[in-house]
Scaffold this active site. Sequence first.
Site, PDB file in Angstrom:
ATOM      1  CG  MET A  30      11.440 -35.439  31.951  1.00 37.03           C
ATOM      2  SD  MET A  30      12.500 -36.224  30.976  1.00 37.03           S
ATOM      3  CE  MET A  30      11.460 -36.411  29.570  1.00 37.03           C
ATOM      4  CG  HIS A  37       2.811 -32.897  33.400  1.00 36.79           C
ATOM      5  ND1 HIS A  37       3.009 -32.425  31.897  1.00 36.79           N
ATOM      6  CD2 HIS A  37       3.901 -34.015  33.340  1.00 36.79           C
ATOM      7  CE1 HIS A  37       4.093 -32.833  31.389  1.00 36.79           C
ATOM      8  NE2 HIS A  37       4.586 -34.102  32.081  1.00 36.79           N
ATOM      9  CD  GLN A  61      14.340 -39.503  31.930  1.00 36.55           C
ATOM     10  OE1 GLN A  61      14.430 -39.419  33.029  1.00 36.55           O
ATOM     11  NE2 GLN A  61      13.058 -39.634  31.513  1.00 36.55           N
ATOM     12  N   GLY A 147       2.141 -41.654  35.829  1.00 36.59           N
ATOM     13  CA  GLY A 147       1.244 -41.588  34.978  1.00 36.59           C
ATOM     14  C   GLY A 147       1.139 -43.199  34.034  1.00 36.59           C
ATOM     15  CG  ASP A 150       4.958 -42.653  30.221  1.00 35.09           C
ATOM     16  OD1 ASP A 150       5.455 -42.795  29.056  1.00 35.09           O
ATOM     17  OD2 ASP A 150       4.469 -41.404  30.814  1.00 35.09           O
ATOM     18  CE  LYS A 184      -5.385 -33.010  27.416  1.00 33.16           C
ATOM     19  NZ  LYS A 184      -5.546 -31.687  26.792  1.00 33.16           N
ATOM     20  CB  SER A 185       2.600 -36.915  25.004  1.00 37.44           C
ATOM     21  OG  SER A 185       4.070 -36.832  24.951  1.00 37.44           O
ATOM     22  CB  SER A 186       6.123 -32.997  26.816  1.00 38.90           C
ATOM     23  OG  SER A 186       5.636 -32.868  28.066  1.00 38.90           O
ATOM     24  NE  ARG A 187      10.328 -37.091  23.792  1.00 35.07           N
ATOM     25  CZ  ARG A 187      10.761 -37.997  24.916  1.00 35.07           C
ATOM     26  NH1 ARG A 187       9.921 -38.749  25.664  1.00 35.07           N
ATOM     27  NH2 ARG A 187      11.989 -37.903  25.216  1.00 35.07           N
TER      28      ARG A 187
HETATM   29  P1  AMP Z   1       7.105 -36.568  31.713  1.00 33.65           P
HETATM   30  O1  AMP Z   1       7.191 -34.966  32.202  1.00 33.65           O
HETATM   31  O2  AMP Z   1       6.698 -36.866  30.279  1.00 33.65           O
HETATM   32  O3  AMP Z   1       8.477 -37.243  32.205  1.00 33.65           O
HETATM   33  O4  AMP Z   1       6.028 -36.979  32.604  1.00 33.65           O
HETATM   34  C1  AMP Z   1       5.886 -36.956  33.979  1.00 33.65           C
HETATM   35  C2  AMP Z   1       4.947 -37.902  34.707  1.00 33.65           C
HETATM   36  O5  AMP Z   1       3.468 -37.557  33.883  1.00 33.65           O
HETATM   37  C3  AMP Z   1       5.153 -39.388  34.190  1.00 33.65           C
HETATM   38  O6  AMP Z   1       4.873 -40.156  35.291  1.00 33.65           O
HETATM   39  C4  AMP Z   1       4.154 -39.514  33.235  1.00 33.65           C
HETATM   40  O7  AMP Z   1       3.672 -40.743  33.003  1.00 33.65           O
HETATM   41  C5  AMP Z   1       2.653 -38.857  33.585  1.00 33.65           C
HETATM   42  N1  AMP Z   1       2.059 -38.343  32.545  1.00 33.65           N
HETATM   43  C6  AMP Z   1       2.525 -37.745  31.107  1.00 33.65           C
HETATM   44  N2  AMP Z   1       1.351 -37.647  30.593  1.00 33.65           N
HETATM   45  C7  AMP Z   1       0.329 -38.038  30.954  1.00 33.65           C
HETATM   46  C8  AMP Z   1      -1.087 -38.229  30.576  1.00 33.65           C
HETATM   47  N3  AMP Z   1      -1.343 -37.804  29.288  1.00 33.65           N
HETATM   48  N4  AMP Z   1      -1.811 -38.747  31.572  1.00 33.65           N
HETATM   49  C9  AMP Z   1      -1.400 -39.230  32.693  1.00 33.65           C
HETATM   50  N5  AMP Z   1      -0.041 -38.993  32.948  1.00 33.65           N
HETATM   51  C10 AMP Z   1       0.664 -38.567  32.444  1.00 33.65           C
END
Ligand code: AMP
Length: 272
Positions: A30, A37, A61, A147, A150, A184-187
């Site tokens: 996203m 990522h 979603q 990842g 999740d 790590k997380s975008s949020r």
């Molecule tokens: P998102 O953009 O948050 O939907 O994440 C896209 C993909 O990146 C998903 O498969 C997530 O599980 C993975 N992802 C997000 N954060 C991490 C992280 N800190 N370590 C590994 N994978 C990640």
Amino acid sequence: MKIIRSREMLAAEIKGYQKKQQSIGFVPTMGYLHEGHLALVAAAKQENEIVVMSIFVNPAQFGPNEDLESYPRDEVHDRKLAEANGVDLLFIPSVEVMYPENLTAEIHVKQRISVLDGAARPGHFDGVVTVLAKLFHLVQPTNAYFGQKDAQQVAVVEGFVADYFFPVTIRVIPTVREQDGLAKSSRNVYLTAQERKEAAVIHEALVKAREQLSKTRDREAILANIRSFIDKQTTHHGMVYLDMYQYPSFEAVTDWMIRLLLPFVYNIRRPD
Ligand code: AMP
């Protein structure tokens, strides 16, 4: 790196790769990219000839009271990071490109979602598999990268792909963390400075849980200890859930399974 926004142009590129018999590694995201990522991209690069990434904030979603509008976005930054990390094709569709019509048939997830995010976010995983069905048909990947952060999403996606014989291999990549252990997380940008400081307690608590597993197999006792550890360390009491389940069924953990499965679900690394 090619940047593509239409289904037709994507189809033409994919046809080209297939003509050359090139394997395709796909990283659906996203956006608002970070090192988590990029770990998926690195794995995709290692295991495939072509790396395709999608950036799409998928409305299906998000629940009605969730953060669809405010979800962080920065396309310029994402394009730079994707290119610098070797993405060959970046697919950035609009909502109209992904959902041109109201759906005639909907996909509903019914296993593995009665707890955790599945329970806290009704319909969330329906939206996840709906967009993945569309993306998998468009990209036709050899391997797709997700990842372990999740974990419930991985379990749902693996079940879905197996149910409907999608010809793709799901690859699961370990969680990339900040120095203090926070995933790590975008949020994470939503956190105030104080909340960000306190968020390190999540990983500390999981490491503690693993330590306790060597002493007891009492699920309730471990959860109570962890809950009080988190309460003591934080001023902000916003915990949505804390629990442990079998992977990949997300059913209650039986005592004899605790030692085996908790470290896997949460990807707790052993201390070096
Ligand atoms: P998102 O953009 O948050 O939907 O994440 C896209 C993909 O990146 C998903 O498969 C997530 O599980 C993975 N992802 C997000 N954060 C991490 C992280 N800190 N370590 C590994 N994978 C990640």
